[in-house]
Every structure is written in structure tokens, then in C-alpha cells.
Design an enzyme around this catalytic site. Structure first.
Site, PDB file in Angstrom:
ATOM      1  CD1 TRP A   1      73.942  44.874 133.987  1.00 53.46           C
ATOM      2  CD2 TRP A   1      73.924  44.786 136.218  1.00 53.46           C
ATOM      3  NE1 TRP A   1      72.832  44.151 134.362  1.00 53.46           N
ATOM      4  CE2 TRP A   1      72.794  44.087 135.740  1.00 53.46           C
ATOM      5  CE3 TRP A   1      74.121  44.873 137.597  1.00 53.46           C
ATOM      6  CZ2 TRP A   1      71.867  43.468 136.571  1.00 53.46           C
ATOM      7  CZ3 TRP A   1      73.200  44.248 138.445  1.00 53.46           C
ATOM      8  CH2 TRP A   1      72.095  43.562 137.921  1.00 53.46           C
ATOM      9  CG  ASN A   2      76.842  40.804 138.354  1.00 52.01           C
ATOM     10  OD1 ASN A   2      77.364  40.694 137.248  1.00 52.01           O
ATOM     11  ND2 ASN A   2      76.935  39.868 139.270  1.00 52.01           N
TER      12      ASN A   2
ATOM     13  CE  LYS B   1      79.329  45.058 125.608  1.00 51.32           C
ATOM     14  NZ  LYS B   1      78.856  46.105 126.538  1.00 51.32           N
ATOM     15  N   PRO B   2      82.980  46.510 128.689  1.00 56.02           N
ATOM     16  CG  PRO B   2      83.923  48.253 129.906  1.00 56.02           C
ATOM     17  CD  PRO B   2      83.784  47.737 128.519  1.00 56.02           C
TER      18      PRO B   2
ATOM     19  CB  THR C   1      73.279  37.618 126.439  1.00 60.80           C
ATOM     20  OG1 THR C   1      72.227  38.183 127.212  1.00 60.80           O
ATOM     21  CG2 THR C   1      73.866  38.665 125.531  1.00 60.80           C
TER      22      THR C   1
ATOM     23  CD  GLU D   1      82.582  31.518 134.249  1.00 64.79           C
ATOM     24  OE1 GLU D   1      81.683  31.218 135.064  1.00 64.79           O
ATOM     25  OE2 GLU D   1      83.625  30.860 134.118  1.00 64.79           O
TER      26      GLU D   1
ATOM     27  CB  CYS E   1      76.362  34.664 138.589  1.00 66.43           C
ATOM     28  SG  CYS E   1      78.054  34.623 139.210  1.00 66.43           S
TER      29      CYS E   1
ATOM     30  CD  GLU F   1      70.717  34.827 137.093  1.00 69.17           C
ATOM     31  OE1 GLU F   1      70.574  35.052 135.874  1.00 69.17           O
ATOM     32  OE2 GLU F   1      71.824  34.716 137.639  1.00 69.17           O
TER      33      GLU F   1
ATOM     34  CD  GLU G   1      85.761  34.205 133.855  1.00 67.34           C
ATOM     35  OE1 GLU G   1      85.071  34.636 134.792  1.00 67.34           O
ATOM     36  OE2 GLU G   1      85.985  34.842 132.820  1.00 67.34           O
TER      37      GLU G   1
HETATM   38  P1  NAD Z   1      73.646  40.582 129.793  1.00 68.30           P
HETATM   39  O1  NAD Z   1      73.753  39.248 129.139  1.00 68.30           O
HETATM   40  O2  NAD Z   1      72.479  41.418 129.488  1.00 68.30           O
HETATM   41  O3  NAD Z   1      74.924  41.480 129.438  1.00 68.30           O
HETATM   42  C1  NAD Z   1      76.242  41.044 129.701  1.00 68.30           C
HETATM   43  C2  NAD Z   1      77.205  41.785 128.779  1.00 68.30           C
HETATM   44  O4  NAD Z   1      76.943  41.360 127.433  1.00 68.30           O
HETATM   45  C3  NAD Z   1      77.044  43.307 128.790  1.00 68.30           C
HETATM   46  O5  NAD Z   1      78.311  43.917 128.639  1.00 68.30           O
HETATM   47  C4  NAD Z   1      76.185  43.545 127.558  1.00 68.30           C
HETATM   48  O6  NAD Z   1      76.332  44.836 127.018  1.00 68.30           O
HETATM   49  C5  NAD Z   1      76.738  42.499 126.606  1.00 68.30           C
HETATM   50  N1  NAD Z   1      75.843  42.118 125.500  1.00 68.30           N
HETATM   51  C6  NAD Z   1      74.500  42.245 125.434  1.00 68.30           C
HETATM   52  N2  NAD Z   1      74.044  41.810 124.234  1.00 68.30           N
HETATM   53  C7  NAD Z   1      75.128  41.373 123.554  1.00 68.30           C
HETATM   54  C8  NAD Z   1      75.318  40.794 122.267  1.00 68.30           C
HETATM   55  N3  NAD Z   1      74.302  40.582 121.439  1.00 68.30           N
HETATM   56  N4  NAD Z   1      76.567  40.465 121.882  1.00 68.30           N
HETATM   57  C9  NAD Z   1      77.619  40.654 122.714  1.00 68.30           C
HETATM   58  N5  NAD Z   1      77.505  41.201 123.942  1.00 68.30           N
HETATM   59  C10 NAD Z   1      76.276  41.560 124.355  1.00 68.30           C
HETATM   60  O7  NAD Z   1      73.801  40.291 131.360  1.00 68.30           O
HETATM   61  P2  NAD Z   1      73.636  41.347 132.553  1.00 68.30           P
HETATM   62  O8  NAD Z   1      72.199  41.565 132.805  1.00 68.30           O
HETATM   63  O9  NAD Z   1      74.535  42.511 132.310  1.00 68.30           O
HETATM   64  O10 NAD Z   1      74.294  40.525 133.761  1.00 68.30           O
HETATM   65  C11 NAD Z   1      73.581  39.702 134.623  1.00 68.30           C
HETATM   66  C12 NAD Z   1      73.733  38.261 134.223  1.00 68.30           C
HETATM   67  O11 NAD Z   1      75.118  37.881 134.257  1.00 68.30           O
HETATM   68  C13 NAD Z   1      73.037  37.317 135.172  1.00 68.30           C
HETATM   69  O12 NAD Z   1      72.383  36.304 134.440  1.00 68.30           O
HETATM   70  C14 NAD Z   1      74.183  36.718 135.980  1.00 68.30           C
HETATM   71  O13 NAD Z   1      73.914  35.464 136.549  1.00 68.30           O
HETATM   72  C15 NAD Z   1      75.255  36.651 134.957  1.00 68.30           C
HETATM   73  N6  NAD Z   1      76.559  36.561 135.607  1.00 68.30           N
HETATM   74  C16 NAD Z   1      77.257  35.394 135.552  1.00 68.30           C
HETATM   75  C17 NAD Z   1      78.476  35.277 136.220  1.00 68.30           C
HETATM   76  C18 NAD Z   1      79.281  34.003 136.193  1.00 68.30           C
HETATM   77  O14 NAD Z   1      80.473  34.069 136.489  1.00 68.30           O
HETATM   78  N7  NAD Z   1      78.690  32.876 135.860  1.00 68.30           N
HETATM   79  C19 NAD Z   1      78.968  36.372 136.937  1.00 68.30           C
HETATM   80  C20 NAD Z   1      78.213  37.546 136.975  1.00 68.30           C
HETATM   81  C21 NAD Z   1      77.014  37.634 136.298  1.00 68.30           C
END
Ligand code: NAD
Length: 481
Positions: A149-150, A173-174, A230, A248, A282, A383, A460
Site C-alpha cells: 500500500w505504501n 494484486k494491489p 509475508t 522486495e 522501505c 522497521e 527491479e
Molecule cells: P504486506 O506484506 O502486509 O503486504 C504486501 C502485499 O502482499 C499486499 O498486497 C498484501 O495484500 C499481500 N499479501 C498479504 N498476505 C499475503 C499472502 N499470504 N500471500 C500473498 N500476498 C499476500 O506489506 P505492507 O504492509 O502492505 O507493506 C509494507 C512493507 O512493504 C514494508 O515492510 C516495506 O518495507 C515493504 N516494502 C518494500 C519495498 C521494496 O522495494 N523493498 C517497497 C515498498 C514496501
């Protein structure tokens, strides 16, 4: 009120799951709704994408034909900057001054891969007389792309653009709470000439739609961006059927400020590298290590700048810090601060939520600077994903490097120094996928981005980001008879 749905086989329609509100984090009010997708929708999208991959002609088209579609989409995105930026700000609370540049950067991703795909080459490999050996770079099939979502615009374009440029079909999948801009950009790609079914956008819950996507036998590759726990689950699930995966994940990135740095520039840069998107990035350089001899001078300059940040309505172009994405995220961030203080840390500024008055019922947290920390404290290791930074001191270059690397994460690091030799020496020793020197900026379309250690695998952006969506075939031909 607008009801968002899904993009499936070239058609925008409601998903089969419940209709849920999309909340504006600045006001706590519902600004639109989502008719979310379920596992059945996901299955249908994989079928549509498979059909498109095999039969639409996209993967066998001339690279310049795919390129034209992506360039056209980039142009339309630029024409619609304001509309997309306003939608993003309403959906995630990110200040409009930032979301406008997110749209432009997203268009740059499309344009970069429109160009990069026309430069792909195979190789010829000398095998001796009588044999011709050459390689082909081929798309993988249907790619499942999972976005958090970020940063729903750029984390979408940096996956979708290379995957499509390489000739794949995709299912995206957003995050359920933030699907709006991905759907707009999806429609733009269709308008630009993408065949139906080549790109499907299926917003639904992680537990149902995400889980099904990752485990679906029709998905050749999963590219996941999200939290490290996750991502570990995604990797385990993909391992069952040996599909390709890139991850990522999270970070706890350091900024190292040496005594020979330009202190004013370093303080300013550390504010930028930490507080963009209210710290919900991130790559937030959320752990600042400062050489002891300039610690007091740096801290004073840094805290002054943090106090001057303009917190407020994210639609106001002057606003630098908007709300966090949700009430849950605000409470999680405040919990980290509270536990840090109980563990003995001190607050140099901030530490509370902002409620009432001009902040109405938005999900705001004050920009917060935490000092007097130990390296094993939760606030230093984990984090936080909000506007909270720790600042500590070090005595030597070796100590700064060792303590920076003493983390399970390895996403980014920034060095502030005017000593050229030190800059390169330290950059070579830091365990991070991106190291920047004297700048807060960490990613752009041209250069690879990704994590070391538990911050991820694969890259990426850049040409490397395109190669992630291709596989190599070697062809051996007997030519002596
Ligand atoms: P999250 O892991 O909760 O969710 C990310 C995505 O995965 C969402 O679309 C969510 O619905 C989906 N998801 C959740 N459970 C799943 C499952 N069991 N199987 C498949 N998909 C599933 O993360 P968040 O809270 O939405 O995002 C924040 C995190 O993302 C932070 O840790 C941040 O550092 C990381 N992030 C990393 C990067 C990068 O490029 N390294 C960039 C942005 C954010």
C-alpha cells in the site's frame, strides 16, 4: 460514490467479494468503495492471462510494437498527472507534492522499459566447426505481481512495465485498501493498445487472492513487494512448484554522518531520506549514526529541520508530512515509540499523535526523533514504517560500518562525507543493495534496486529489472551435414 472493481480480460467490472470502503487517511472519511475480488476472480484472471500469453500475439510481436504501446501509455500518464496524483493522495494520504512526482516517475518506468526492450540481445557461443550455438531470451508466461500500500503507483509500474515489455502476461494484486491508481494506469495501458487479458488487476485480500495467486499452477513467476515475514511465506509457497520468485522486502536503513560531512547538507538530506511519505518507505534511512565529534551540532540542525516540517492536509501543496495510511498503522507506530521510551530511550522531538482541530480524525503522527538508544533495542532493529528516526553516535569508521551491517536487513544506506576515498571505501563495505553518497535519492528507472539479506532477492528497475522477466534458451545446431 465511485466503486472501483477489477480489470479482467480487458473489462472493468466489480469483483465477487464484499464491497468495502476506501478511506481517506487525512479525514477518516470514505471517499470511494471497492467491490473486491475473490479467489474465483483470480482463477479467471489467470485463465485470461494464459490465453493472452499464448494467443494475443504480444509476446511474438516486434519489440518496437510493444515499445510503442508502452511509450503511448507513458504519454497518457503524463497528460493525466493531476487526476492520478489527487486519487493517490486521497487513497494513501501522501502529500500531493510527492504523488505528482510519483506519477511522472511511473511514466518514466514505462518509457524506460519501452526503450530497453528494443535493445535486448542473445549471444552466439563458439563451439568449434560444425556447430552453431545461440541463445534466445524468452518471456516466462503469466507473472503474478503483488504490490503493497505504501507506493501503489511506482511499485506497480516498476513491475508491470518490464514484465509486459519482455512479452509476458500479468496478473497484479494491489493491496486491498489502495487499489485506485493501479486501476487507472491499467485502463491507460489498455487505451494505449495492450491486448485484452495481457494485464489483469485483481484487488483482493492477501489471505485469499494473494495466497491463491502465489500458489496458482498457472503463474510462472511471482514478484512480491511487501513485509519480510509475508515474503518468507511467499517464497515457501512458490518453492512447492519451483516457480520463479523475486522479493522486495523491508528495511532498517542507516545513514552514516562522518565528521568531515557538510553538516547542513547532511541534516537536510537525512530529513528527506527519512520523512518522505511520512516515513512509510522501505528505504527510509531510519537509523542515523553520527561521528561523536559532530553529534551535538548535527542533532541540533537535524531536530530544527524536523520541527519545521509542515504537517497537514496532504492536498495542500505546502504540506510535507501527511497522515499515515490507516488507524492501524498509526497505532502500530505509536506503540513502537511508547515501548522505546519504556526501554529508556529519549525523545528529542515528537512522539505523539495529532488529533482534533485541523487534523480532524486523520491518522497523523508527529515527526519523531529518538535518541539515547542501544543497538539491541526494538526501535533500532525493527522497521517502524512511520515518521520515527533514531539518532546515535559512533567513534570510528570501522565501528560505523560494523554497526550498520549488524542488521538482518540490507536495503539501502547513505554516507555523508566530503572525503572521496572514505566514500568509496565505506560504500564497498556496506551490506546494502543501494548505497548513496551525499544524496537522499535512492531509486530511479535507470539503475537496479533491491535488497541484500532479508531485504529481498532479485532486482527491479534498470536493465536488471527487465532480465528478471526473461529466461534464456540455448539452441545448438549441427551445421556440418
Ligand atoms: P504486506 O506484506 O502486509 O503486504 C504486501 C502485499 O502482499 C499486499 O498486497 C498484501 O495484500 C499481500 N499479501 C498479504 N498476505 C499475503 C499472502 N499470504 N500471500 C500473498 N500476498 C499476500 O506489506 P505492507 O504492509 O502492505 O507493506 C509494507 C512493507 O512493504 C514494508 O515492510 C516495506 O518495507 C515493504 N516494502 C518494500 C519495498 C521494496 O522495494 N523493498 C517497497 C515498498 C514496501
Amino acid at each position: 460514490m465511485h466503486v472501483y472493481g477489477m480489470l479482467l480480460n480487458g473489462e472493468v467490472r466489480p469483483g465477487r467479494s464484499a464491497v468495502r470502503p476506501l478511506v481517506n487517511p487525512a479525514t477518516g472519511e470514505t471517499f470511494a468503495q471497492l467491490a473486491a475480488a475473490n479467489a474465483e476472480d483470480l482463477d479467471e484472471s489467470v485463465t485470461a492471462a494464459t490465453r493472452a500469453f499464448r494467443g494475443s500475439g504480444w509476446r511474438t510481436s516486434a519489440p518496437l510494437d510493444r515499445s510503442r504501446v508502452l511509450f503511448r501509455a507513458a504519454e497518457i500518464m503524463r497528460e493525466r498527472v493531476e487526476e492520478i496524483a489527487v486519487t493517490e493522495t486521497r487513497n494513501i494520504g501522501r502529500p500531493i507534492r510527492e504523488t505528482r512526482s510519483n506519477v511522472v516517475l511511473g511514466a518514466d518506468d514505462l518509457a524506460f522499459y519501452a526503450s530497453a526492450t528494443t535493445h535486448l540481445r542473445g549471444a552466439t557461443i563458439p563451439m568449434g566447426e560444425g556447430t552453431l550455438d545461440y541463445t534466445l531470451r524468452e518471456p516466462l508466461g503469466v507473472c503474478g505481481l503483488i504490490v503493497p500500500w505504501n507506493n501503489p503507483i511506482n511499485l506497480f509500474t516498476r513491475k508491470v512495465a518490464p514484465a509486459l515489455a519482455a512479452g509476458n502476461a500479468v496478473v497484479v494484486k494491489p493491496a486491498t485498501a489502495t487499489p485506485a491508481t493501479a486501476l487507472i494506469i491499467g485502463e491507460i495501458l489498455e487505451e494505449a493498445g495492450l491486448p485484452p487479458g495481457q494485464l489483469n488487476i485483481i484487488p483482493g485480500s492477501g489471505g485469499e487472492v494473494g495466497d491463491r495467486l502465489v500458489g496458482h499452477p498457472g503463474i510462472a513467476k511471482v514478484s512480491f513487494t511487501g513485509a519480510t515475514p509475508t515474503g518468507k511465506g511467499v517464497m515457501r509457497s512458490v518453492a512447492e512448484r519451483v516457480a520463479q520468485v523475486s522479493l522486495e522486502l523491508g528495511g532498517k536503513s542507516p545513514a552514516l554522518v562522518f565528521a568531515d560531512a557538510d553538516v547542513t547538507a547532511a541534516a537536510h538530506g537525512c530529513v528527506r531520506s527519512m520523512f518522505t511519505n511520512a516515513g512509510q518507505t522501505c528505504t527510509a534511512r531510519s537509523r542515523i549514526l553520527v561521528e561523536a565529534s559532530i553529534f551535538d551540532e548535527f542533532l541540533a540542525a537535524f531536530v530544527n529541520e524536523v520541527k519545521a516540517l509542515r504537517v497537514g492536509d496532504p492536498m495542500d501543496v505546502a504540506t510535507e508530512i501527511g497522515p499515515l495510511v490507516s488507524k492501524e498503522q498509526r497505532n502500530s507506530v505509536l506503540g513502537y515509540v511508547e515501548r522505546a521510551v519504556i526501554a529508556g530511550a529519549q525523545l528529542a522531538t515528537g512522539g505523539g499523535s495529532l488529533e482534533g482541530g485541523e487534523y480532524a480524525s486523520g491518522f497523523y503522527v508527529e515527526p519523531t526523533v529518538v535518541v539515547d538508544v542501544d543497538d539491541d533495542m526494538e526501535i533500532v532493529c525493527e522497521e517502524v514504517f512511520g515518521p520515527v528516526v533514531v539518532v546515535d553516535r559512533f567513534d570510528s569508521e570501522t565501528e560505523a560500518i560494523t554497526r550498520s551491517n549488524n542488521s538482518s536487513f540490507g536495503l539501502a544506506a547513505t554516507i555523508w562525507t566530503q572525503n572521496l576515498s572514505r566514500a568509496h571505501r565505506v560504500a564497498a563495505q556496506l551490506e546494502a543493495g543501494t548505497v548513496t553518497v551525499n544524496t537522499a535519492k535512492v531509486s530511479h528507472a535507470y539503475a537496479p534496486f533491491g535488497g541484500y539479506k532479508e531485504s529481498g532477492m532479485g532486482r527491479e528497475l534498470g536493465v536488471e529489472g527487465l532480465l528478471e522477466y526473461l529466461q534464456v534458451k540455448n539452441v545448438v545446431v549441427a551445421i556440418d551435414s
